[in-house]
Design an enzyme around this catalytic site. Sequence first.
Site, PDB file in Angstrom:
ATOM      1  N   HIS A 201       0.825  -1.222   0.000  1.00  0.00           N
ATOM      2  CA  HIS A 201       0.000   0.000   0.000  1.00  0.00           C
ATOM      3  C   HIS A 201       0.857   1.269   0.000  1.00  0.00           C
ATOM      4  O   HIS A 201       0.341   2.353  -0.220  1.00  0.00           O
ATOM      5  CB  HIS A 201      -1.049  -0.012   1.117  1.00  0.00           C
ATOM      6  CG  HIS A 201      -0.552   0.244   2.510  1.00  0.00           C
ATOM      7  ND1 HIS A 201      -0.253  -0.758   3.403  1.00  0.00           N
ATOM      8  CD2 HIS A 201      -0.325   1.394   3.161  1.00  0.00           C
ATOM      9  CE1 HIS A 201       0.129  -0.229   4.547  1.00  0.00           C
ATOM     10  NE2 HIS A 201       0.098   1.086   4.439  1.00  0.00           N
TER      11      HIS A 201
ATOM     12  N   ASP B  36       1.226  -7.681   2.262  1.00  0.00           N
ATOM     13  CA  ASP B  36       1.311  -6.250   1.954  1.00  0.00           C
ATOM     14  C   ASP B  36       2.764  -5.790   1.742  1.00  0.00           C
ATOM     15  O   ASP B  36       3.325  -5.084   2.573  1.00  0.00           O
ATOM     16  CB  ASP B  36       0.647  -5.486   3.105  1.00  0.00           C
ATOM     17  CG  ASP B  36       0.289  -4.060   2.745  1.00  0.00           C
ATOM     18  OD1 ASP B  36       0.858  -3.526   1.774  1.00  0.00           O
ATOM     19  OD2 ASP B  36      -0.558  -3.476   3.444  1.00  0.00           O
TER      20      ASP B  36
ATOM     21  N   SER C  92       4.092   2.442   8.169  1.00  0.00           N
ATOM     22  CA  SER C  92       3.820   1.436   7.152  1.00  0.00           C
ATOM     23  C   SER C  92       5.089   1.114   6.378  1.00  0.00           C
ATOM     24  O   SER C  92       5.745   2.020   5.875  1.00  0.00           O
ATOM     25  CB  SER C  92       2.766   1.943   6.166  1.00  0.00           C
ATOM     26  OG  SER C  92       1.505   1.861   6.749  1.00  0.00           O
TER      27      SER C  92
END
Length: 723
Positions: A89, A229, A657
């Site tokens: 992402h 991810d 992230s």
Amino acid sequence: MKKHILSILLAFSMLFQLRADEGMWPLTLLQKIQDPMQARGLKLSADDIYAINHASMKDAIVRLMTKQGRMFCTGEIISKEGLMLTNHHCGYGSIQELSSTTDNILKNGFWAANHEAERRANFNIGLLRKIQDVGDLVMNGISIKQDEATRSKAILAQINKTKESLVAALGEERNNYVVEIASFYNGNQYMAMFYEVYRDIRLVGVPPESVGKFGGETDNWRWPRHTCDFSMFRIYANASNKPADFTPSNKPFAPEHHLPISLSGMKTGDYAMIMGYPGRTTRYTYSEGIKYLGNKERPMRVQLRRDIMDVYEKYMKTNEGTRLMYSDRLAGIGNYWNKYNGEAHDLAKTGGLYDTRKAAELKFEQWVRENNKDTVYGDVTSLYDEVYRALNNYGLYPVYFQDGIGNSQAMISALGAKGLADALKLNAKDTAIAQGMLRNNEENFKEFDAVIEEEVLAVILKHLYEDLDPSLLPADLTAFIVKHHRNYKEAAKSLFAKSLFTNKARWAKFLAKPNAKRLESDLLYKITMGYLTKLRVDMKPIYDGISSKLERANRLFLSAQLEMLPAETAIAPDANGTMRLSYGTIKPYNARDAVFYSDFTTARGVLEKFKPSDFEFDAPDRLISLIRNKDYGQYADKDGELHTCFLSDNDITGGNSGSPVINANGALIGTAFDGNWEAISSDFAFLPEVQRTISLDVRYTLFIVDKLGGAKHLIDEMTLVYD
Ligand code: ARG
């Protein structure tokens, strides 16, 4: 006597540990948390992690930044040839941009067979080269007695001056650097961060979206999780290993340090630490602020975002081209729709965070009274009360500028035409700006679907008109909505039929022969500009007042918290986009009554969730068969299963992230990619019982690279260890 000292020490260290486990720690405070880190199992020293004068672990951590310089994620270097790992992402924008319906790498995944096949990505990375305390320079001559506006102005001027001189001192190197001065503890300390910025980044590998975003928005912020991810990029440098603009002859960057990768896995209780770039937390939010956000601001934004998402999804589900075009926007709006929804629920809960904050404030007020600190801290409470009273009246207006206006491509284009209008009014023959805009026209309309945008505009008009105080709205908007009898679809339709900003050809034709009058009579332009003028001109004194009061109250409240602290204890400052470390352990949790969550998931869960051709839970056939055959190779756990994701009690937030999860020996065991639902409000409070970081097990990552992607050459490039 000895025993006595020991027990005092012990009591003290327990107290310390209690405080210390919360927090995203600045690297400059690592010496202070070395003991608790080692008590949790760390086998390295603080100096191995961050040192000023020799290579250390921090040299493998990178900050992802847009070409414009905004930081958005974290990555880590995992080979001596500048291979970098981050989240799917995080790479999403780049990957989407490189995709088309005929070369759909977002959908199909991508694995560069060699360096030549790697593709140019649209972001930069920063390497933290130096940290310098600039508190004295920034706060030089500042006194508590100054009124806040004067003070902010003086501080801002000194920040700029300091930055300028630090940049100038870099000499030849300065074009490769970004220097940021960050405020810590709400304006009580200032540090300069020096980032060396590498500008040639290339996509190396990414799994198919059905793997990298498996579970979509339904699983986002949720455990148990099976999202793989990740995406991989490579940092390129010139012949001297220095930053350079893209050119084919650039060489893979040779880092000072790259993280070895552990294939040994992890188990409950193992040490885990995360280094990266958490964006922002507000752990000291005033109780009335909790109430305001929980009862009003968050619920409103949730509804607005949801309505926009519904429009996107309706069209994305039926057309692959549309899906590609809007996927990045949907993920961006959806991520915080989901989070705000959880926050709205948590913050409004009775007996929850409001009470905790209230108790802390009462303690503070009592301390002020008992210690005669009134002259310094006396006005904090009343300032906060004024701020939140004002926000209750005016707070949504700026928020809707972002979540409303900011989500209409047509309205954004209208805002972008202000410079053109101004220039044309000064000189009707000045066509330079128009020419520039004309050159960008193709690009600007590249991800513009008129049907979707018209419906989105209707949604936004509705929310602006119905949610905001009518007395704040621009007159043009009110008149327009009334004229259409609050039929927002019709209103949007009529704007779309005529506005310059809703049609590529119309806009191009205008730019070829621009004139200020036509531009300024465009209704969409008038409405959008009207909104902006209210915000930036008419109501400016209100918002300036709110922010200077809030700044002052926040700074003083935190300064008092630091004063109230027993000597030698440390609290971590709120996240501010600078590099932090969080330490913890691999840990399961009790989500709610009778619900216990294990701290890892396995590929069995992928099969359980798998729904062929579903929008969120589809998966490639080949992955399904690899899992069915348990063809896991060296990536299987000792228990024979392929572990997919895991939990640890690290304290992180958005911006982290892509951050590496590192074990006691300094090897990479995973990539952090999410937080859990039970701690969705963790930006406001750390709840050790339930707050967990969700990470991707690096063995699942490597399994996908190797077995699904067939990119064994990338595995060979890494340093694999069994530790
Ligand atoms: N919740 C994740 C974070 O904020 C982002 C996940 C993105 N995925 C999505 N389905 N929107 O770091």
